[in-house]
Motif scaffolding. Structure first.
Motif, short mmCIF file in Angstrom:
data_model
loop_
_atom_site.label_atom_id
_atom_site.label_comp_id
_atom_site.label_asym_id
_atom_site.label_seq_id
_atom_site.Cartn_x
_atom_site.Cartn_y
_atom_site.Cartn_z
N ARG A 88 51.22 29.63 47.77
CA ARG A 88 50.68 30.54 48.97
C ARG A 88 51.70 31.67 49.14
NH1 ARG A 88 49.66 25.57 51.27
NH2 ARG A 88 51.57 25.43 52.02
N THR A 89 52.87 31.54 48.96
CA THR A 89 53.97 32.64 49.06
C THR A 89 53.70 33.56 47.88
OG1 THR A 89 55.41 31.12 49.99
CG2 THR A 89 56.44 33.25 49.14
N ALA A 90 53.48 33.12 46.75
CA ALA A 90 53.12 34.08 45.42
C ALA A 90 51.94 35.07 45.70
CB ALA A 90 53.04 33.20 44.37
N ILE A 91 50.74 34.34 46.37
CA ILE A 91 49.56 35.12 46.65
C ILE A 91 49.86 36.06 47.82
CG2 ILE A 91 47.34 35.00 47.53
CD1 ILE A 91 47.25 32.06 46.29
N ARG A 92 50.63 35.59 48.75
CA ARG A 92 50.94 36.87 49.88
C ARG A 92 51.82 37.93 49.26
NH1 ARG A 92 52.87 31.92 52.68
NH2 ARG A 92 51.19 31.32 53.72
N VAL A 93 52.49 37.56 48.35
CA VAL A 93 53.36 38.76 47.56
C VAL A 93 52.57 39.63 46.80
CG1 VAL A 93 55.32 39.35 45.79
CG2 VAL A 93 55.74 37.38 47.66
N LEU A 94 51.57 39.09 45.99
CA LEU A 94 50.58 39.72 45.31
C LEU A 94 49.63 40.76 46.22
CD1 LEU A 94 49.81 37.24 42.53
CD2 LEU A 94 50.99 39.34 42.11
N VAL A 139 50.46 41.99 49.12
CA VAL A 139 51.28 43.07 49.68
C VAL A 139 51.22 44.07 48.53
CG1 VAL A 139 53.65 43.99 50.50
CG2 VAL A 139 52.55 41.62 51.41
N GLN A 140 51.70 43.66 47.38
CA GLN A 140 51.95 44.60 46.09
C GLN A 140 50.48 45.22 45.85
OE1 GLN A 140 53.19 42.34 42.87
NE2 GLN A 140 55.36 42.23 43.49
N ASP A 141 49.37 44.56 45.86
CA ASP A 141 48.22 45.23 45.83
C ASP A 141 47.57 45.93 46.91
OD1 ASP A 141 45.94 45.40 44.09
OD2 ASP A 141 44.69 44.18 45.23
N GLY A 142 48.54 46.09 47.96
CA GLY A 142 47.89 46.86 49.20
C GLY A 142 46.75 46.47 50.00
N GLY A 143 46.61 45.12 49.79
CA GLY A 143 45.32 44.37 50.35
C GLY A 143 44.24 44.81 49.76
N LYS A 144 44.07 45.13 48.67
CA LYS A 144 42.89 45.24 48.00
C LYS A 144 42.13 44.15 47.14
CE LYS A 144 44.70 48.51 45.54
NZ LYS A 144 45.17 49.36 44.40
N VAL A 145 42.95 43.01 47.23
CA VAL A 145 42.56 41.65 46.75
C VAL A 145 41.39 41.25 47.34
CG1 VAL A 145 43.01 39.25 46.25
CG2 VAL A 145 44.86 40.89 45.79
N ALA A 146 41.32 41.26 48.72
CA ALA A 146 40.36 40.49 49.68
C ALA A 146 39.17 41.79 49.69
CB ALA A 146 41.00 40.48 51.01
N ALA A 147 39.40 43.12 49.28
CA ALA A 147 38.41 43.90 49.71
C ALA A 147 37.55 44.19 48.21
CB ALA A 147 38.96 45.49 49.93
N GLN A 148 38.06 43.86 46.90
CA GLN A 148 37.15 44.03 45.78
C GLN A 148 37.18 42.89 45.11
OE1 GLN A 148 39.96 46.58 43.85
NE2 GLN A 148 39.13 48.41 44.34
N PRO A 149 35.99 42.47 44.52
CA PRO A 149 35.72 41.26 43.75
C PRO A 149 36.46 41.55 42.60
CG PRO A 149 33.66 42.49 43.82
CD PRO A 149 34.58 43.27 44.81
N ALA A 150 37.01 40.39 41.84
CA ALA A 150 37.55 40.28 40.70
C ALA A 150 36.48 40.68 39.50
CB ALA A 150 38.32 38.98 40.38
N SER A 151 37.01 41.64 38.67
CA SER A 151 36.09 41.84 37.49
C SER A 151 36.75 41.09 36.16
CB SER A 151 36.35 43.34 37.19
OG SER A 151 36.11 43.70 35.96
N PRO A 152 35.82 40.45 35.42
CA PRO A 152 36.25 39.74 34.43
C PRO A 152 36.88 40.58 33.35
CG PRO A 152 33.80 39.36 34.97
CD PRO A 152 34.54 40.41 35.73
N VAL A 153 36.53 41.91 33.25
CA VAL A 153 37.27 42.91 32.20
C VAL A 153 38.60 43.12 32.80
CG1 VAL A 153 37.16 45.05 31.29
CG2 VAL A 153 34.97 43.69 31.74
N ALA A 154 38.90 43.13 33.83
CA ALA A 154 40.33 43.65 34.41
C ALA A 154 41.10 42.46 34.48
CB ALA A 154 40.00 44.16 35.86
N MET A 155 40.64 41.19 34.33
CA MET A 155 41.68 40.00 34.23
C MET A 155 42.20 39.76 32.95
SD MET A 155 41.32 38.94 37.20
CE MET A 155 41.86 37.30 37.18
#
Length: 67
Positions: free
Chosen positions: A36-42, A44-60
């Motif tokens: 959970r701590t690691a996800i919170r850090v990520l 913050v680093q991502d500027g909150g975009k994690v929840a706003a954008q679906p993951a792209s299989p190409v980008a993973m």
């Protein structure tokens, strides 16, 4: 706070050992606490975009031997 959702994740032996060591040293109360701590850090680093954008299989990024 009780967990509402659970996930199964696969880790390399190296990552699992590192997580176990962090928990054993008392850095985190549990594996779940560390994750959970690691996800919170990520987030913050991502500027909150994690929840706003679906993951792209190409980008993973994929590890060795993964298709």
């Amino acid at each position: 706070m009780p967990a509402r959702h659970s996930r199964h994740i696969a880790l390399t032996e190296t990552l699992a050992a590192w997580i176990d060591a962090q928990v054993a040293r008392g850095e985190y109360a549990s594996t779940s606490d560390l994750i959970r701590t690691a996800i919170r850090v990520l987030r913050v680093q991502d500027g909150g975009k994690v929840a706003a954008q679906p993951a792209s299989p190409v980008a993973m990024p994929r590890g060795k031997g993964q298709a």
